[in-house]
Scaffold this motif. Structure first.
Motif, PDB file in Angstrom:
ATOM      1  N   TYR A 111      19.071  30.925 -18.290  1.00  0.00           N
ATOM      2  CA  TYR A 111      18.044  31.441 -19.188  1.00  0.00           C
ATOM      3  C   TYR A 111      16.770  30.652 -18.883  1.00  0.00           C
ATOM      4  O   TYR A 111      16.531  29.588 -19.437  1.00  0.00           O
ATOM      5  N   ALA A 146      20.772  26.652 -19.902  1.00  0.00           N
ATOM      6  CA  ALA A 146      19.459  26.594 -20.539  1.00  0.00           C
ATOM      7  C   ALA A 146      18.830  25.230 -20.266  1.00  0.00           C
ATOM      8  O   ALA A 146      19.535  24.221 -20.146  1.00  0.00           O
ATOM      9  N   VAL A 152      18.983  25.446 -25.882  1.00  0.00           N
ATOM     10  CA  VAL A 152      20.431  25.604 -26.083  1.00  0.00           C
ATOM     11  C   VAL A 152      20.712  25.952 -27.541  1.00  0.00           C
ATOM     12  O   VAL A 152      21.444  26.896 -27.845  1.00  0.00           O
ATOM     13  N   VAL A 163      26.693  28.539 -23.978  1.00  0.00           N
ATOM     14  CA  VAL A 163      25.402  27.999 -23.542  1.00  0.00           C
ATOM     15  C   VAL A 163      25.563  26.512 -23.249  1.00  0.00           C
ATOM     16  O   VAL A 163      26.115  25.758 -24.053  1.00  0.00           O
TER      17      VAL A 163
END
Length: 358
Positions: A111, A146, A152, A163
């Motif tokens: 991400y 992340a 996160v 994540v």
């Protein structure tokens, strides 16, 4: 470990995603891993034939692949990776996701970018719709990487599973203190470096009543509009990284007005050159700068800019030295989910493909 990284963001783009991947690939190879890249330019392990691409709407300098599945499938099958990492949610990312699910190949995702916020800034599409789309993309991943603890937490609160943290680093050799004569304008010099686009919130900086001079280094869809609206601002265009380091050094304060970036590599690059940061107290700056003394975070960006002028540049540099690409890449490798091979360790397809890998 054989690692395939699939990314829609690649050279000649110059942004945080591309720089992160370049550094990560370099470190992975230094650690002894075999890494292949699948980008809009093609796959470096096959004939390297580029995909047919089109400009991304409102970002003409970013090109996305059209109907890429067949070539993506061929590349993934040929390389026979132990681990697949899908870096972006674009056409190549979706095609790789489809292939991995079809062939029961574990994969991780990243991400990098707050696309829901970016889309909302441009189209006013409700965040809930965009985040549902993003959750769907990342849901099958064994790990969603992340860049900061704040991101996160934010993703978990939005319902994302699996994540994990994958931090970032900075090249402290390239970005380092030195000669500061790059900008021949009145001091103090306040500088922004990055994409010139609405989601970067650059006007929050350009509208400030500040002494000295303001600089914007970079290009993007908002460049001409801002150049016309703010004729007193110096717009320098795009430069290679070694030249960017000269801009960072010459700046008295690096101004980062974004409210939506997930990390902001430019923060570390500026600090590595000894230049303090002025930013809002949001995810990214909070994680990178915080209360370290590497910059000033405040809801009043003008106040942050003025207070940052007083910070010690040697101390700012020492804060940046805490961030290592080697450590970030060790995190990345630990987050991968390599598949289990047969006891022999080599499959037939692996044996066939191994001679093709550069």
């Amino acid at each position: 470990m054989r690692v395939m990284i699939v990314t829609d963001a690649w050279l000649p783009q110059v942004n945080g995603v591309v720089r992160s991947l370049l550094e990560t690939v370099r470190e992975l190879r230094a650690m002894g891993h075999e890494v292949a890249l699948l980008t809009p330019l093609g796959g470096e392990h096959d004939d390297g034939e580029a995909f047919t691409t089109m400009p991304l709407p409102s970002y003409p300098d970013i090109r996305i692949a059209l109907f890429p599945y067949r070539k993506v499938a061929q590349s993934l099958a040929a390389f026979d990776a132990d681990a697949v990492h899908i870096a972006t949610e674009g056409p190549l990312g979706w095609a790789a996701r489809r292939w991995c699910l079809r062939h029961k190949q574990p994969f991780s995702t990243a991400y990098h970018t707050r696309f829901p916020e970016y889309v909302a800034a441009r189209t006013r599409l409700p965040l809930g719709i965009s985040y549902a789309f993003m959750r769907h993309f990342h849901a099958p991943a064994a790990a969603v990487m992340a860049p900061t603890p704040s991101i996160v937490r934010a993703l978990r609160e939005r319902g994302f599973g699996n994540v994990v943290l994958w931090g970032r680093g900075v090249d402290t050799t390239l970005f380092s203190p030195g000669e500061r004569e790059r900008l021949e304008t009145a001091p103090p010099r306040f500088v922004y470096i990055g994409r010139v686009a609405v989601e970067k919130n650059i006007e929050a900086f350009l509208q400030l009543d500040l002494p000295g001079s303001k600089w914007v280094v970079g290009e993007g869809p908002q460049l001409e509009e801002l150049r016309q609206r703010y004729p007193q601002v110096h717009f320098a265009g795009v430069f290679p990284q070694h030249e960017l380091a000269r801009f960072y050094r010459a700046a008295d304060v690096f101004v980062f007005p974004s409210l939506t970036d997930t990390f902001g590599l430019v923060l570390l690059e500026a600090m590595a050159c000894g230049t303090p940061v002025a930013a809002y107290p949001v995810a990214g700056p909070l994680d990178v700068v915080g209360n370290s003394g590497g910059g000033v975070l405040h809801q009043d960006l003008r106040l942050a800019c003025l207070q940052a002028l007083a910070l010690d540049r040697d101390h700012v540099r020492r804060i940046a030295e805490r961030f290592s690409w080697a450590e970030a890449t060790r995190q990345f490798a630990a987050n991968l989910n390599p598949r289990r091979r047969p006891a022999s360790g080599v499959s037939a397809s692996h044996a066939t493909a191994s001679g093709k890998v550069r």
